[in-house]
Design a protein around this motif. Structure first.
Motif, PDB file in Angstrom:
ATOM      1  N   LYS A 119       1.309  24.983 -25.884  1.00 36.57           N
ATOM      2  CA  LYS A 119       0.312  26.428 -26.234  1.00 36.57           C
ATOM      3  C   LYS A 119      -0.090  27.307 -24.858  1.00 36.57           C
ATOM      4  O   LYS A 119      -0.092  28.495 -24.371  1.00 36.57           O
ATOM      5  CB  LYS A 119      -0.562  26.652 -27.441  1.00 36.57           C
ATOM      6  CG  LYS A 119       0.240  26.328 -28.667  1.00 36.57           C
ATOM      7  CD  LYS A 119      -1.117  26.005 -30.179  1.00 36.57           C
ATOM      8  CE  LYS A 119      -0.472  26.242 -31.604  1.00 36.57           C
ATOM      9  NZ  LYS A 119      -1.523  25.305 -32.149  1.00 36.57           N
ATOM     10  N   ASP A 132       2.756  28.538 -22.693  1.00 35.84           N
ATOM     11  CA  ASP A 132       3.057  29.910 -23.430  1.00 35.84           C
ATOM     12  C   ASP A 132       2.135  31.365 -23.098  1.00 35.84           C
ATOM     13  O   ASP A 132       2.409  32.242 -22.934  1.00 35.84           O
ATOM     14  CB  ASP A 132       2.863  30.034 -25.105  1.00 35.84           C
ATOM     15  CG  ASP A 132       4.935  29.119 -25.675  1.00 35.84           C
ATOM     16  OD1 ASP A 132       5.967  29.176 -24.402  1.00 35.84           O
ATOM     17  OD2 ASP A 132       3.894  28.597 -26.475  1.00 35.84           O
ATOM     18  N   ARG A 133       0.770  30.234 -23.190  1.00 29.45           N
ATOM     19  CA  ARG A 133       0.082  31.527 -22.886  1.00 29.45           C
ATOM     20  C   ARG A 133      -0.072  31.505 -21.487  1.00 29.45           C
ATOM     21  O   ARG A 133       0.349  33.277 -20.644  1.00 29.45           O
ATOM     22  CB  ARG A 133      -1.511  31.076 -23.015  1.00 29.45           C
ATOM     23  CG  ARG A 133      -2.084  31.235 -24.641  1.00 29.45           C
ATOM     24  CD  ARG A 133      -3.549  31.295 -24.619  1.00 29.45           C
ATOM     25  NE  ARG A 133      -3.855  29.932 -24.270  1.00 29.45           N
ATOM     26  CZ  ARG A 133      -4.097  28.378 -24.677  1.00 29.45           C
ATOM     27  NH1 ARG A 133      -3.782  28.521 -25.970  1.00 29.45           N
ATOM     28  NH2 ARG A 133      -4.268  27.763 -24.436  1.00 29.45           N
ATOM     29  N   GLU A 192       2.850  34.883 -20.118  1.00 32.68           N
ATOM     30  CA  GLU A 192       2.716  36.182 -20.218  1.00 32.68           C
ATOM     31  C   GLU A 192       1.428  36.959 -19.427  1.00 32.68           C
ATOM     32  O   GLU A 192       1.399  37.845 -19.545  1.00 32.68           O
ATOM     33  CB  GLU A 192       1.907  35.910 -21.813  1.00 32.68           C
ATOM     34  CG  GLU A 192       3.425  35.394 -22.943  1.00 32.68           C
ATOM     35  CD  GLU A 192       4.416  36.077 -22.931  1.00 32.68           C
ATOM     36  OE1 GLU A 192       4.686  37.529 -23.187  1.00 32.68           O
ATOM     37  OE2 GLU A 192       5.310  35.250 -22.733  1.00 32.68           O
ATOM     38  N   GLN A 199      12.350  31.122 -19.958  1.00 31.05           N
ATOM     39  CA  GLN A 199      13.132  29.664 -20.998  1.00 31.05           C
ATOM     40  C   GLN A 199      12.720  28.024 -20.182  1.00 31.05           C
ATOM     41  O   GLN A 199      12.416  27.315 -20.600  1.00 31.05           O
ATOM     42  CB  GLN A 199      13.470  30.216 -21.863  1.00 31.05           C
ATOM     43  CG  GLN A 199      14.205  31.763 -22.577  1.00 31.05           C
ATOM     44  CD  GLN A 199      14.843  31.878 -23.624  1.00 31.05           C
ATOM     45  OE1 GLN A 199      14.660  30.658 -24.509  1.00 31.05           O
ATOM     46  NE2 GLN A 199      15.417  33.025 -23.322  1.00 31.05           N
ATOM     47  N   ARG A 223       9.458  27.215 -19.461  1.00 28.76           N
ATOM     48  CA  ARG A 223       9.045  26.439 -20.380  1.00 28.76           C
ATOM     49  C   ARG A 223       9.519  25.185 -20.469  1.00 28.76           C
ATOM     50  O   ARG A 223       9.007  24.385 -21.010  1.00 28.76           O
ATOM     51  CB  ARG A 223       9.131  27.450 -21.633  1.00 28.76           C
ATOM     52  CG  ARG A 223       8.255  27.043 -22.660  1.00 28.76           C
ATOM     53  CD  ARG A 223       8.935  28.218 -24.045  1.00 28.76           C
ATOM     54  NE  ARG A 223       7.404  28.804 -23.636  1.00 28.76           N
ATOM     55  CZ  ARG A 223       8.621  30.225 -23.876  1.00 28.76           C
ATOM     56  NH1 ARG A 223      10.128  30.900 -23.366  1.00 28.76           N
ATOM     57  NH2 ARG A 223       7.786  31.597 -23.431  1.00 28.76           N
TER      58      ARG A 223
END
Length: 805
Positions: free
Chosen positions: A378, A381-382, A385, A619, A622
């Motif tokens: 998580k 992901d933050r 962004e 991606q 990630r």
């Protein structure tokens, strides 16, 4: 702080599974098929056994080899010779395992004419005659010049047969030819004796001279592929050997055993030295890439060397596809990966890598208090962004594309070009679309900022080199003057690729600072040997149909197509290098056969994933950050202590110049001013490569003079140390920012302030020992503020702050 970087000793490794007890699970015979043409043809065979522990064995001398048909071929010392036209099979058996290879014989009794290109030129290459240190030098040697690595056979033929009268080649007495006498040591020769009179090389040259030194009529068959067998080897035990063989395939469909004619090399002679006949003898533990060069082709095989009777328990592989591929390589090497890093280490590492900043104190406390098992994913992901992620990658692309103002590019153009890159990345435009738009761009450098790519570099050949290096990772510069000695690129490849950029036109726009880039529709590139006009041809690919199109658009479409074998892997490798400090191919912009991937399967898979994600590199980032491979500790164990290529542990990496300055400004709460940007802008936001300051220059900011990835340096230097210790970068910022004063105004005690400074700068709390020592030092200072400022100064000068770990 230093204690955190000491290697852990006394690591207990669970030992079992004695290697000598491993069993053979399969055997393979190489080459997998045999084609013999004419009576002079032959083909060596090698047989390799694979054990269940991954070790391979050369069992050619121990295996039982038999033919299914008599009278088709003759088997002598593991070599096949043609006898009669027909088909047969070789069947090999060893310890209950069986393998076979098919045989086709054509024109078994026909004589193959001697060929200058196919027979004589390979002898010159094998003997080293046309190498740079011999007659291949720019001025030749001792009055005799050959083209470097044989890039100009016609001139070589003339120099061999027409110079020195009858001395160099003696048609009446071939054995008295100067070419023969010097090669065999019968006459004084600076290069010494190259081969004996009973060697196949002697027989080839004698046969050619006896035939009247013929030159091939028309265009002889060209080498289309060279193979090396076995394709991979894992050798156990010092002095254990593995024979390698090489086979060439030609444009007429025939193939040939070229083991005697190929040049064999090893990337690491300390681990896997290879002799001139292709025999590898295992030495020190490690890995190497053994290569075979024939004609213009170079191919290689990965070789791992392991100690004898090494006991090893393979750990269970968990995580994602990256961890599976990395783990598989580590298993073959008998290396245990380091443990997973702590939450503190991960938080700092991933925040710096993705945003170029440090976690704030609040982010630290929130993350450490979070008991969600998915909190790392998580967090990733933050961070992805945040706008800082965009800014870092815009800066990295600006470095590669040399975005800066100069005599040809105005500051406005450079600023618009940098803004165009930022906008593309911020709007998540797929990388292939961005590159396709860049390479095919036409228009004004203000209205179409991407056209600055062709304004920053105006030379046709240099533009072609830059495109190959940035977007495919190939350095083709060598092929401008001669065939590449360690890769497949020839002079034909070089000038054919450059032809894509031969029709670029430029003119001044309405604003004198703007240049309009357009397709002229005319222009060509000529080969320096023979002055031939070269047609556009893709590197490693075909010659496309242009049909009046902009050549650049044709190239851009091919380059960014999903089936292009170079683009996606190159981009993925650069992304990987950002997070690990080294590429799977390293340097990232020197992809060649003689500099292979440390993990070929991972290299290819990352490229496939990028294509599958429609070139959305976020991606892929990630995937990388969520892998256990990325989240490994920097602390090494006994098995991976010397590993630098296989990502068994995290690398300790110095933070890059721009990010380091931004981190210093962040923790000291100070602001910097750069040209064209408001006060407080980050260094990574600088648009123009010529904009810099003493700190950025000292710490290795890329000057953006070339497309080389090496321009941005993280190497330490004395000037960096002096600047941090004595310059304004640390002391001045501490004074101006007033962070310590702010902590005291909040009523924090010395211990609380020290803890805050550690969290702010190092993303961890001080150890008990550190707290005790630093508290004592603060108490001895003239005042609490001075003492805490000294503590902050020491932290910012520590290796732990300067490096990402």
């Amino acid at each position: 702080m230093n204690s955190r970087f000491l290697p852990i000793t006394g690591l207990l490794v669970a030992w079992c599974a004695v290697a000598s007890a491993a069993e053979v699970t399969r055997i393979d015979v190489y080459p997998p098929d045999v084609q013999l043409n004419t009576q002079r043809d032959y083909q060596r065979l090698i047989v390799v056994a694979s054990r269940d522990d991954g070790v391979t064995l050369d069992i050619t001398d121990d295996a039982e080899i038999r033919l299914t048909e008599e009278g088709i071929v003759r088997l002598d010392q593991h070599t096949l010779y043609p006898v009669a036209d027909g088909s047969a099979k070789v069947v090999v058996e060893y310890q209950g395992h069986q393998a076979e290879t098919s045989i086709e014989v054509v024109d078994a009794t026909a004589e193959r004419p001697i060929s200058f290109h196919l027979d004589v030129m390979p002898v010159l290459m094998r003997a080293g005659c046309n190498a740079g240190g011999c007659h291949g030098a720019s001025r030749g040697q001792d009055g005799f010049a050959l083209s470097l690595f044989g890039f100009d056979p016609e001139t070589d033929y003339h120099n061999m047969t027409r110079q020195e009268g009858a001395r160099r080649v003696n048609l009446a007495r071939p054995e008295a030819s100067l070419l023969i006498e010097k090669s065999t040591g019968a006459a004084p020769h600076t290069g010494g004796r190259l081969f004996d009179v009973d060697s196949p090389y002697y027989r080839t040259l004698i046969r050619w001279i006896e035939a009247g030194v013929p030159m091939d009529e028309g265009t002889p068959p060209q080498v289309t592929k060279v193979e090396i067998f076995p394709p991979r080897a894992v050798i156990e035990g010092e002095n254990t050997t593995q024979q390698f063989i090489a086979r060439a395939t030609y444009s007429d469909g025939t193939n040939r055993d070229v083991t005697d004619l190929a040049v064999f090399m090893s990337s690491d002679d300390n681990s896997a030295p290879i002799d001139e006949d292709g025999l590898v003898s295992a030495a020190a533990r490690g890995e190497s890439f053994v290569m075979s060069r024939y004609d213009t082709e170079t191919v290689g095989s990965q070789v791992l060397i392991l100690p004898a009777d090494l006991e090893y328990t393979a750990p269970e592989i968990t995580g994602n596809y990256i961890d599976e591929l990395v783990g598989d390589k580590l298993r073959r090497l008998r290396i245990l990966p380091s443990e997973i890093c702590t939450d503190e280490e991960f938080l700092r590492r991933v925040t710096i890598d993705i945003t170029g900043l440090l976690p704030t104190e609040q982010e630290y406390r929130d993350f450490m208090a979070d008991d969600d098992p998915d909190k790392r994913a998580k967090l990733i992901d933050r961070l992805l962004e945040r706008k800082e992620f965009v800014e870092i990658w815009a800066m990295k692309w600006a470095e590669l594309l040399m975005v800066k103002s100069d005599n040809n590019v105005s500051y406005k153009s450079a600023f618009l070009y940098s803004s165009w890159l930022t906008d593309k990345i911020a709007n998540e435009v797929p990388i292939n679309e961005m590159v396709r738009e860049l390479l095919s761009a036409s228009g004004g450098t203000f209205d179409r900022p991407e056209t600055n790519f062709y304004q920053i570099e105006r030379d046709t050949l240099q533009t072609a080199e830059n495109v190959a290096q940035v977007f495919m990772g190939f350095q083709t510069q060598c092929a401008q003057c001669h065939n590449h000695p360690f890769d497949r690129w020839t002079m034909d490849d070089y000038y054919s690729f450059a032809a894509f950029f031969a029709q670029i036109g430029r003119k001044t726009g309405e604003d004198y600072r703007e240049t309009v880039v357009f397709n002229r529709g005319s222009g060509s590139t000529r080969h320096p040997v023979g002055n031939r006009v070269m047609q556009p041809k893709f590197l490693g690919g075909e010659t496309p149909e242009i049909n009046g199109q902009d050549r650049r658009a044709v190239l851009a479409k091919w380059l960014t197509a999903p089936d292009n074998p170079y683009f996606a892997t190159n981009i993925a490798n650069r992304i990987w290098a950002h997070f690990f400090g080294a590429g799977i191919v390293d340097p990232v912009d020197d992809i060649r056969v003689s500099n292979p991937p440390s993990n070929p399967e991972l290299f290819e898979e990352l490229g496939r994933r990028l294509v599958a994600y429609d070139y959305d590199f976020k991606q892929l980032v990630r995937d990388i950050c969520n892998s256990e491979t990325y989240q490994r500790s920097y602390v090494r164990n006994e098995t991976n202590e010397h590993d630098e290529r296989n990502f068994a542990h995290a690398a300790v990496r110095r933070i890059s110049a721009e990010q380091l300055l931004d981190c210093l400004s962040q923790v000291t709460e100070t602001e910097e001013k750069f040209r064209g940007l408001p006060l407080g802008a980050r260094a990574v936001q600088i648009a123009d490569g010529t904009t810099s300051n003493y700190f950025l220059t000292s710490f290795g900011r890329a000057p953006r003079e070339t497309v080389c990835a090496c321009e941005a340096s993280t190497d330490p230097s004395l000037s960096q140390a002096l600047h941090m210790l004595n310059g304004e970068a640390v002391h001045g910022k501490i004074q101006r920012g007033g962070v310590v004063n702010g902590l005291l105004e909040e009523g924090k005690t010395a211990e609380q302030a020290i803890e805050t400074l550690f969290i702010r700068c190092l993303t961890r709390k001080p150890t008990d020992s550190e707290m005790e020592q630093l508290t004592a030092l603060v108490e001895e200072a003239p005042s609490l503020q001075v003492g805490l400022e000294d503590v902050m100064w020491a932290i910012l000068n520590s290796r732990e702050f300067l490096f990402n770990h």
